[in-house]
Enzyme design. Structure first.
Site, PDB file in Angstrom:
ATOM      1  N   ASP A 178      -1.789   6.079  -6.604  1.00  0.00           N
ATOM      2  CA  ASP A 178      -2.740   4.777  -5.406  1.00  0.00           C
ATOM      3  C   ASP A 178      -2.595   3.254  -5.499  1.00  0.00           C
ATOM      4  OD1 ASP A 178      -2.821   4.533  -2.589  1.00  0.00           O
ATOM      5  OD2 ASP A 178      -4.793   4.597  -3.234  1.00  0.00           O
TER       6      ASP A 178
ATOM      7  N   ASP B 204       0.959  -1.378   0.235  1.00  0.00           N
ATOM      8  CA  ASP B 204      -0.043   0.284   0.029  1.00  0.00           C
ATOM      9  C   ASP B 204       0.978   1.861  -0.382  1.00  0.00           C
ATOM     10  OD1 ASP B 204      -2.214   1.951   0.240  1.00  0.00           O
ATOM     11  OD2 ASP B 204      -2.498   1.444   2.471  1.00  0.00           O
TER      12      ASP B 204
END
Length: 478
Positions: free
Chosen positions: A358, A157
């Site tokens: 992202d 992440d």
């Protein structure tokens, strides 16, 4: 009889005309991509490969190169493609809301939160996130934790900093594929003092007799709370000693089998930041979930395919140092150029707006004033394709059943320095069922933050160089 000869001027004019026809034809051809409908439907109808923890661990490409897996491989049971997609989009919507909520909290200058005494979720603020953002990130890696190392799946992440995993003894632990990490069996497990700089860097922290406490919670009630410690993490054959991680003894939520999360954000507590010089450059490749191959996560100077990458500036928002911002100024759709407003292409002096890259968000979100022209330009280039009803966050869908291939407008990202990234058709047209319904894989957002999601990143090596402040994109490098 002599052959007919054209005057020289007319011959030259004819050659110029034919050349221009070829140029126009080539430009028109490059403005469209072919989408293989049959292959995509065959892929989504195939059974999901389930990852196991038995047998010999797969060897890494190099000490600093890890394989990346899609989260669907940890979902147990016979779940249809349509159900998996709907659940994925629901998680995605919650993540986008939480990322925006966290940015708003940072911009409002809220005080850090503290946990006192025994860790309890009631003491943890509800707006602090660590990247799982109300579910689980879409891609996983497998690393060793502790000494001797035990293998764990962690979520990859870039939207968070704190690395954490479930630890014994658990007051509450959700189900995960691997055994829960037992720190009593590790000789490298070390507590972090309450008065240390590492403990102070946490957004939510506290103290008990064992040392520093951390807490992360999510809007849907998911959370992780425990001790902030130092532990050895092993990547392939490369051990990283004294890495600060959260050792979660109280964890609940929809985390679907992974043991925790690897924080790859840009803040001071992230894994790349704590890695030092070896972490200033890293890259990942997120392959299509339905590909037979696996992606990679690499660290160090060899992480970037510099000769094949297009680079643009990495922008650092001083108010939100976790996220990786880029200056996306326009999007080309077929032969049309969609200019993006300033609050999408960059953030203002208060840190509001901008667009981030992202790994945990699936579908690219654009502010409504940017998404509307993008959708309209795509519709203008697909008037020959039959429309279908929208689905979930998608409002631009087509019935492609019975078709082998279709031509769709090429979508390219244009950055402020002139760099351009043309996306494959499979990166912006998504099948939403196994019968032939496909949708444009972009969605609008009413919030300030725009996001380039991982569906648009599939098959592209995305690299981050914090020393040179660059983000790179290299197609077909996974």
């Amino acid at each position: 009889m002599e052959p007919c000869r054209l005057p020289a001027a007319l011959s030259i004019s004819l050659l110029i005309f034919l050349f221009l026809v070829e140029v126009v034809s080539a430009e028109k051809k490059s403005a469209y991509h072919a989408l293989d409908v049959v292959s995509r439907l065959r892929e989504v109808s195939s059974p999901v490969q389930v990852y196991t923890t038995s047998g010999k661990e797969e060897k890494m490409v190099s000490p600093w190169s890890l394989q990346v897996f899609h989260r669907d491989g940890l979902v147990m049971g016979n779940v249809s493609y349509e159900q998996r997609l709907r659940e994925r989009l629901e998680r995605d919507s919650r993540r986008v809301k939480t990322l925006n909520r966290w940015v708003e909290k940072k911009l409002n200058g809220n005080e850090k939160e503290r946990i006192e005494g025994k860790a309890k979720i009631d003491d943890v603020g509800g707006d602090v996130i660590s990247g799982l953002s109300e579910g689980i990130g879409e891609y996983l890696i497998r690393i060793g934790v502790g000494t001797p190392a035990t293998m764990e799946y962690l979520v990859l992440d870039t939207g968070s900093d704190v690395t954490w995993l479930q630890c014994k003894p658990c007051s509450h632990c959700y189900n995960q594929v691997d055994p829960v990490f037992d720190p009593s069996l590790s000789t490298s497990f070390t507590a972090i003092p309450c008065d240390s700089q590492l403990c102070n860097e946490l957004d939510t922290s506290g103290c008990d007799k064992k040392g520093c406490l951390y807490g992360v919670s999510y809007g849907d009630g998911s959370f992780t709370v425990g001790h902030f410690v130092k532990e050895t993490l092993t990547f392939g054959t490369a051990p990283v000693k004294s890495m600060p991680i959260g050792c979660g003894q109280d964890n609940e939520g929809l985390f679907q089998g992974a043991g925790g999360l690897l924080g790859l954000g840009g803040g001071p507590l992230s894994f790349p930041s704590q890695l030092g010089s070896s972490g200033t450059t890293f890259s990942y490749c997120l392959v299509d979930r339905y590909s037979d191959s696996k992606g990679t996560l690499r660290f160090g100077p060899g992480a970037v395919s510099s000769e094949k990458s297009v680079f643009t500036a990495l922008l650092k928002n001083p108010q939100v140092n976790t996220f990786y911002y880029v200056s996306l100024t326009s999007i080309t759709v077929g032969e049309l150029l969609v200019a993006l407003p300033k609050n999408v292409s960059g953030f203002d002096e208060m840190g509001k707006g901008g667009i981030i890259v992202d790994s945990g968000t699936t579908i690219t979100r654009l502010q409504a004033q940017a998404y509307g022209p993008l959708r309209d330009a795509f519709l203008a280039g697909t008037t020959d394709l039959p429309r279908a009803d929208g689905m979930s966050i998608f409002d631009t869908c087509y019935d492609l059943s019975g078709r082998q291939t279709v031509e769709v407008p090429t979508i390219s990202f244009q950055f402020s320095n002139g760099a351009s990234l043309a996306l494959p058709a499979s990166n912006y047209i998504i099948p939403v069922d196994s019968y032939g319904t496909f949708c444009l894989a972009f969605a609008p957002t009413s919030r300030d933050l725009s996001i380039i999601g991982n569906f648009q990143q599939q098959g592209i090596q995305v690299s981050f160089d914090s020393t040179k402040s660059l983000v790179g994109f290299a197609d077909n490098q996974c």
